[in-house]
Design a protein around this motif. Structure first.
Motif, PDB file in Angstrom:
ATOM      1  N   PHE A  13       0.803  -1.219   0.000  1.00 30.94           N
ATOM      2  CA  PHE A  13       0.000   0.000   0.000  1.00 30.94           C
ATOM      3  C   PHE A  13       0.842   1.279   0.000  1.00 30.94           C
ATOM      4  N   ASN A  14       2.070   1.238   0.430  1.00 32.89           N
ATOM      5  CA  ASN A  14       2.851   2.445   0.640  1.00 32.89           C
ATOM      6  C   ASN A  14       3.716   2.833  -0.563  1.00 32.89           C
ATOM      7  N   LEU A  15       3.470   2.169  -1.698  1.00 33.88           N
ATOM      8  CA  LEU A  15       4.233   2.535  -2.887  1.00 33.88           C
ATOM      9  C   LEU A  15       3.765   3.881  -3.409  1.00 33.88           C
ATOM     10  N   PRO A  16       4.645   4.695  -3.937  1.00 35.00           N
ATOM     11  CA  PRO A  16       4.242   6.015  -4.450  1.00 35.00           C
ATOM     12  C   PRO A  16       3.369   5.891  -5.674  1.00 35.00           C
ATOM     13  N   MET A  17       2.483   6.846  -5.836  1.00 31.03           N
ATOM     14  CA  MET A  17       1.557   6.834  -6.967  1.00 31.03           C
ATOM     15  C   MET A  17       2.245   7.408  -8.203  1.00 31.03           C
ATOM     16  N   GLY A  18       2.041   6.750  -9.331  1.00 29.08           N
ATOM     17  CA  GLY A  18       2.682   7.192 -10.556  1.00 29.08           C
ATOM     18  C   GLY A  18       1.697   7.776 -11.533  1.00 29.08           C
ATOM     19  N   GLY A  19       1.900   7.504 -12.837  1.00 26.78           N
ATOM     20  CA  GLY A  19       1.061   8.077 -13.863  1.00 26.78           C
ATOM     21  C   GLY A  19      -0.244   7.350 -14.007  1.00 26.78           C
ATOM     22  N   SER A  20      -1.016   7.732 -15.035  1.00 21.84           N
ATOM     23  CA  SER A  20      -2.339   7.175 -15.279  1.00 21.84           C
ATOM     24  C   SER A  20      -2.274   6.188 -16.437  1.00 21.84           C
ATOM     25  N   PHE A  21      -3.045   5.130 -16.308  1.00 24.91           N
ATOM     26  CA  PHE A  21      -3.087   4.083 -17.327  1.00 24.91           C
ATOM     27  C   PHE A  21      -4.465   4.120 -17.991  1.00 24.91           C
ATOM     28  N   LYS A  22      -4.487   4.285 -19.318  1.00 24.90           N
ATOM     29  CA  LYS A  22      -5.747   4.324 -20.065  1.00 24.90           C
ATOM     30  C   LYS A  22      -5.580   3.495 -21.330  1.00 24.90           C
TER      31      LYS A  22
END
Length: 321
Positions: A13-22
């Motif tokens: 859960f503590n991994l940093p948030m990255g870009g968006s996947f579409k």
């Protein structure tokens, strides 16, 4: 019906948030997937994606757990899901049948998939679509066990859970704190609304006590029955004089016509015995009652105990003069 569920923690859960996947894919139900049948997908809220999607998600450093928004743009239908495996053919997604119905998708229809982040669920309310759901002994425990195969919930979705080889559909009426929530690592209060087609049982009024039989009338009892009305027989064979009492003279000749049957119990249930607790005496007219009292008093006044004359078995001899 309320309850709270606590789901296990995930170490990612503590991994940093990255870009968006579409991406856009062709959607198929799990039954169309080659190989063995995947019943584990049907009873949950997760999908199967192609391996290329995993490569892109890894490069984008997507936050865990991986949650996605599925959108059927032609009909503006949206739901949310998690991912189970990355083993689908390229350009395809495999969804549970209940999710295909919620999105109004046909086999091979285009679906838009994008990664998302959802708030942790704190409250949810479900409406069973079958009245048979009430027959489950502990529905809260059954739902808690079934939701372990789900990653998120979306309002107005109808999910499918399985119990004892039978499927039960539950409509998601409300979730908090948003329209879609994650149910991984959450303490969620759960409520159930009345199932579709359920009717509150109407309380029937207690039946009035049945009219009991008169004290002198019993089923199978003859009103004209006179006890000890038979004739006696002497041991020496002589015939004695038959004396007929006044009651026997006034008794009706046809006793069968005087037979009165009891009142049947119309509420009788097999295997249940009922015993009358009270007897309703017949109503007596006041005039007849007073007349009867006068007659009884007249008989009582004329009656004198021990007023008969005695007799001796052997007459006395006249004394000699």
């Amino acid at each position: 019906m309320q309850g709270s569920f606590v789901f296990g923690r995930s170490p990612m859960f503590n991994l940093p948030m990255g870009g968006s996947f579409k991406q856009q894919y062709r959607a198929f139900s799990v039954s169309m997937m080659p190989g063995q049948e995947r019943h584990d997908v049907e009873k949950g809220g997760k999908i199967i994606m192609p391996p290329s999607a995993l490569d892109q998600l890894t490069r984008l450093n997507i936050v865990y757990p991986m949650l996605f928004r599925l959108t059927n743009e032609p009909v503006c239908r949206t739901t949310h899901c998690g991912v189970l495996e990355f083993v689908a053919e390229e350009g395809r997604l495999y969804l549970p049948n209940w999710m295909m119905r919620n999105l109004f998708l046909e086999e091979g229809g285009l679906i838009r998939l994008e990664s998302t982040s959802l708030p942790i669920a704190t409250y949810s309310k479900f409406r069973p679509q079958q009245v048979e759901f009430l027959e489950i002994t502990d529905p809260k425990a059954v739902l808690e066990n079934a939701l372990r195969s789900f990653a998120c919930l979306t309002e107005n979705d109808t999910i499918l859970i399985r119990y004892n080889k039978k499927g039960y559909e539950l409509s998601v009426l409300e979730v908090k704190p948003g329209n879609a929530v994650s149910i991984i690592e959450c303490d969620m209060n759960v409520e159930f609304a009345a199932p579709v087609g359920y009717k509150e049982p109407t309380r029937q009024p207690e039946p009035e006590p049945e009219e009991m039989m008169n004290e002198d009338v019993v089923d199978g009892y003859d009103a004209g029955f006179m006890p000890f009305s038979g004739s006696g027989v002497r041991l020496d064979g002589r015939k004695g004089k038959e004396k007929q009492s006044s009651k026997e003279k006034n008794a009706p000749t046809n006793l069968a016509s005087q037979r009165i049957r009891g009142i049947p119990n119309y509420n009788y249930k097999r295997g249940k015995l009922t015993f009358p607790k009270a007897v309703n005496r017949p109503k007596v007219d006041e005039k007849n009652a007073t007349a009867g009292k006068d007659e009884d008093e007249g008989e009582a006044s004329s009656f004198q105990p021990f007023s008969g004359s005695g007799k001796q078995l052997k007459p006395r001899r006249n004394p000699k003069k």
